[in-house]
Design an enzyme around this catalytic site. Structure first.
Site, PDB file in Angstrom:
ATOM      1  N   GLY A 148      11.967  -1.641   1.044  1.00 14.88           N
ATOM      2  CA  GLY A 148      10.551  -1.548   1.636  1.00 14.88           C
ATOM      3  C   GLY A 148      10.258  -2.655   2.467  1.00 14.88           C
ATOM      4  O   GLY A 148      10.835  -3.588   2.280  1.00 14.88           O
ATOM      5  N   CYS A 149       9.290  -2.432   3.556  1.00 17.09           N
ATOM      6  CA  CYS A 149       9.206  -3.619   4.330  1.00 17.09           C
ATOM      7  C   CYS A 149       8.467  -4.773   3.696  1.00 17.09           C
ATOM      8  O   CYS A 149       8.754  -5.772   3.901  1.00 17.09           O
ATOM      9  CB  CYS A 149       8.557  -2.942   5.625  1.00 17.09           C
ATOM     10  SG  CYS A 149       6.775  -2.370   5.161  1.00 17.09           S
ATOM     11  N   ASN A 150       7.591  -4.543   2.787  1.00 18.82           N
ATOM     12  CA  ASN A 150       7.137  -5.754   2.193  1.00 18.82           C
ATOM     13  C   ASN A 150       8.052  -6.440   1.095  1.00 18.82           C
ATOM     14  O   ASN A 150       8.287  -7.772   0.856  1.00 18.82           O
ATOM     15  CB  ASN A 150       5.968  -5.205   1.163  1.00 18.82           C
ATOM     16  CG  ASN A 150       4.671  -4.638   2.004  1.00 18.82           C
ATOM     17  OD1 ASN A 150       4.601  -4.886   3.125  1.00 18.82           O
ATOM     18  ND2 ASN A 150       3.794  -4.229   1.216  1.00 18.82           N
TER      19      ASN A 150
END
EC number: 1.2.1.38
Length: 342
Positions: A148-150
């Protein structure tokens, strides 16, 4: 040698970002594109900024011909990749950009995504796609699960500190500002211009954000024991980019030294001089990560700041970086792009 790739879900933001990156990649070419609602359209109709490229038409997945395809980027919505990837030819390598194969424990997947995993045998062979920490495994993998980007932003900030034992593992707060493209391209009321402009708000608070599953998994593995962090993401009126501020208990100089040592040979991760803070615009539309460390008032506390582009290093750029390794290409090939500025 040029490798032919397919992009499933090419009409979404990450699909378009993959096409943009592959446009100047000397070792990859787009051999097939799929979409669902946009099937039958040309990519130039969906994304006019790509009209200069000679691209295959968008078709449904069941209409794709995988003969001659070396690798498939799966940029489909969460919970749909499992069934699709299970039906792909065994000889095709896969980089999945969804959340479907990120969590190794199937019970964790059900906890965070609310349904049982439908491809448990595939999950066993999936390699977590945080390239800088799983490089060797990725190079030999058939299926890689993009982060995930976060999650990637927080992991880059803190994993070396947990491995190095320089921070208190029970006193970590991650405060993250996230651009709106991280929510995807599907119409949503809270993403309308009138709702988002001049506004910013936390979301998925109180331990409900699904990327906490990745934090729990990777932080606990690095520390050798259970680690739970406090995480608050805030949606901001920016198209792309993530800024994470991680508040930790530990000597700031030791924190900076651990990060600098861990990333000294990494081509995409830049640790700034002590006290300097990064800005999201300095990595816009690139595969770079900038990390800064600041000593806080009093003794024994520091803040680690990290920025990356959610669509590039947080997703599609990371996917290309992993594909390079899987196909035996130089890891940086097609990715040494300068940021778009201002």
């Amino acid at each position: 040698m040029t490798h032919s790739v397919a992009i499933l879900g090419a009409s979404g933001y990450t699909g378009a970002e993959l096409v943009r990156l592959i446009a100047t990649h000397p070792g990859l070419e787009v051999g097939a594109l799929s979409a669902d609602r946009k099937a039958g359209m040309a990519m130039a109709e969906v994304y006019p900024h790509l009209r200069h490229m000679d691209l295959p038409p968008l078709v449904r997945i069941e209409e794709l011909d995988f003969s001659g395809i070396d690798l498939c980027f799966c940029a489909l919505p969460h919970a749909t990749s499992q069934a699709v990837i299970a039906e792909l030819p065994e000889g095709v390598k896969v980089v999945d950009l969804s959340a479907d194969f990120r969590l190794r424990d199937l019970s964790d997947y059900e906890k965070w995504y609310g349904k049982p995993h439908s491809a448990p045998e595939l999950q066993k062979e999936a390699v977590y796609g945080l390239t800088e920490f799983y490089r060797d495994e990725i190079a030999g993998a058939r299926l890689v699960a993009g982060t995930g980007c976060n999650a990637a932003t927080g992991l880059f900030s803190l994993l070396p500190l947990m491995k190095g034992g320089v921070i208190d593992l029970d006193d970590i707060i991650i405060d993250m500002k996230v651009g709106v493209s991280g929510a995807g391209r599907s119409p949503k009321e809270n993403l309308l211009h009138a709702e988002l402009s001049e506004n910013w708000h936390p979301y998925s608070v109180g331990g409900k954000h699904r990327h906490l599953g990745e934090f729990d998994q990777e932080f606990s593995k690095a520390a050798g024991r259970r680690v739970e962090v406090q995480f608050t993401p805030t949606l901001v009126p920016a198209n792309r980019g993530i800024l994470a501020a991680s508040y930790v208990k530990g000597d700031a100089e030791a924190v900076h030294a651990a990060l600098a040592a861990a990333y000294a040979e990494e081509p995409f991760i830049v640790v700034l001089p002590m006290g300097e803070v990064p800005a999201a615009k300095h990595v816009r539309a690139t595969n770079f990560v900038h990390i800064g460390v600041v000593k806080e008032r009093g003794s024994g506390r520091a803040t680690v700041y990290a920025v990356l582009d959610n669509l590039c290093k947080g997703s599609s750029g990371q996917a290309v970086q992993n594909a390079n390794l899987m196909l035996g290409l130089p890891e940086t090939e097609g990715l040494m792009l300068a940021p778009v500025y201002p």
